[in-house]
Design an enzyme around this catalytic site. Structure first.
Site, PDB file in Angstrom:
ATOM      1  N   TRP A  18      30.108  89.915 -65.238  1.00 35.45           N
ATOM      2  CA  TRP A  18      28.778  90.456 -64.988  1.00 35.45           C
ATOM      3  C   TRP A  18      28.886  91.934 -64.638  1.00 35.45           C
ATOM      4  O   TRP A  18      29.745  92.328 -63.842  1.00 35.45           O
ATOM      5  CB  TRP A  18      28.119  89.702 -63.839  1.00 35.45           C
ATOM      6  N   HIS A  48      32.648  83.979 -60.826  1.00 39.73           N
ATOM      7  CA  HIS A  48      31.764  83.707 -61.969  1.00 39.73           C
ATOM      8  C   HIS A  48      32.171  84.491 -63.208  1.00 39.73           C
ATOM      9  O   HIS A  48      31.334  84.827 -64.037  1.00 39.73           O
ATOM     10  CB  HIS A  48      30.311  84.006 -61.584  1.00 39.73           C
ATOM     11  N   HIS A  52      33.743  78.922 -65.902  1.00 36.89           N
ATOM     12  CA  HIS A  52      33.608  78.599 -64.480  1.00 36.89           C
ATOM     13  C   HIS A  52      32.489  77.596 -64.246  1.00 36.89           C
ATOM     14  O   HIS A  52      31.629  77.390 -65.100  1.00 36.89           O
ATOM     15  CB  HIS A  52      33.322  79.873 -63.677  1.00 36.89           C
ATOM     16  N   ASP A  54      29.356  76.526 -61.461  1.00 37.32           N
ATOM     17  CA  ASP A  54      28.514  77.011 -60.373  1.00 37.32           C
ATOM     18  C   ASP A  54      28.365  75.908 -59.331  1.00 37.32           C
ATOM     19  O   ASP A  54      28.104  74.750 -59.680  1.00 37.32           O
ATOM     20  CB  ASP A  54      27.107  77.357 -60.866  1.00 37.32           C
ATOM     21  N   HIS A  58      25.734  79.040 -54.778  1.00 36.29           N
ATOM     22  CA  HIS A  58      25.607  80.268 -55.554  1.00 36.29           C
ATOM     23  C   HIS A  58      24.180  80.828 -55.494  1.00 36.29           C
ATOM     24  O   HIS A  58      23.975  82.038 -55.456  1.00 36.29           O
ATOM     25  CB  HIS A  58      26.025  79.987 -57.000  1.00 36.29           C
ATOM     26  N   HIS A 159      18.702  77.300 -62.879  1.00 37.88           N
ATOM     27  CA  HIS A 159      19.728  76.884 -61.912  1.00 37.88           C
ATOM     28  C   HIS A 159      19.137  75.921 -60.887  1.00 37.88           C
ATOM     29  O   HIS A 159      19.705  74.858 -60.601  1.00 37.88           O
ATOM     30  CB  HIS A 159      20.294  78.105 -61.176  1.00 37.88           C
ATOM     31  N   GLU A 171      29.689  77.042 -67.142  1.00 43.87           N
ATOM     32  CA  GLU A 171      29.308  78.199 -67.955  1.00 43.87           C
ATOM     33  C   GLU A 171      30.538  78.878 -68.560  1.00 43.87           C
ATOM     34  O   GLU A 171      31.645  78.764 -68.041  1.00 43.87           O
ATOM     35  CB  GLU A 171      28.540  79.211 -67.097  1.00 43.87           C
TER      36      GLU A 171
END
Length: 208
Positions: A18, A48, A52, A54, A58, A159, A171
């Site tokens: 990210w 992340h 990975h 979640d 998170h 989410h 993800e």
């Protein structure tokens, strides 16, 4: 037993995380020359980045941490389906797709072809899909995307909806080379006691 098919992203300095998040780095803390016997490495990374899972913490301060998640959800028969050229992933995306008895659902969108660069947009999961999947018995949703929500979302509605309906999130899987069908999934998170997510080495075993 069937062969193993790796569906994990490689972790190196080229792995796209990210924007603004902790990138992956690896270096030697001790070298064999320095220690006289061994090389000992260290790495830093976001929880992340790459492939990975979640944990609810998170996106929910009261949510479960990684250590609280049932590891059995991340091992077992999974169904891989292909959704090509989809703008979003919603209930209509699964018209004609048999999900009865499916506990783990892995979706190949093909919307992130260059994993050395973070995507500019992705087909997000529509929050209404969560109740639909849960009613079918799905408890784990895996995507070849870095998120289930739009990349600029702050509310993270998908989410929250998936978690509220008991559907766990995987993800960043790599399904480019995987045919649609049923496999055994192995994607165990690390036993991190405080973490909001965990890298996994995700593999599929061909069923024989």
């Amino acid at each position: 037993m069937g062969r193993l098919l790796d569906i994990s992203q490689r972790l190196d300095h080229q792995t796209a995380g990210w924007p603004g998040d902790t990138p992956f780095t690896y270096s030697l803390a001790w070298t064999k020359a320095e220690s006289g016997s061994v090389n000992v490495g260290k790495f830093t990374m976001s929880t992340h980045i790459g492939t990975h899972i979640d944990a609810p913490y998170h996106f929910d301060n009261e949510g479960k941490r990684v250590i609280d998640l049932d590891p059995q959800l991340y091992v077992g028969v999974a169904r891989v389906i292909h959704l090509h050229d989809c703008r979003t992933i919603g209930i209509g995306s699964f018209a004609g797709v048999d999900l009865e008895g499916v506990t783990r659902l892995l979706v190949r969108t093909g919307a992130w072809p260059d994993r050395s660069a973070f995507p500019k947009q992705i087909p997000p999961v529509e929050p209404e899909l969560a109740a639909y999947l849960a009613a079918k018995g799905v408890r784990l949703l895996g995507l070849d995307l870095p998120s289930v929500d739009p990349l600029d979302s702050k509310e993270l509605l998908a989410h929250h909806a998936l978690t509220e309906h008991g559907v766990h999130i995987l993800e960043g899987i790599v399904l480019d080379h995987i045919d649609a069908g049923d496999y055994e999934l192995i994607a165990l998170p690390l036993p991190l006691t405080e973490a909001d997510g965990s890298p996994v080495r995700a593999v599929l075993r061909e069923l024989t």
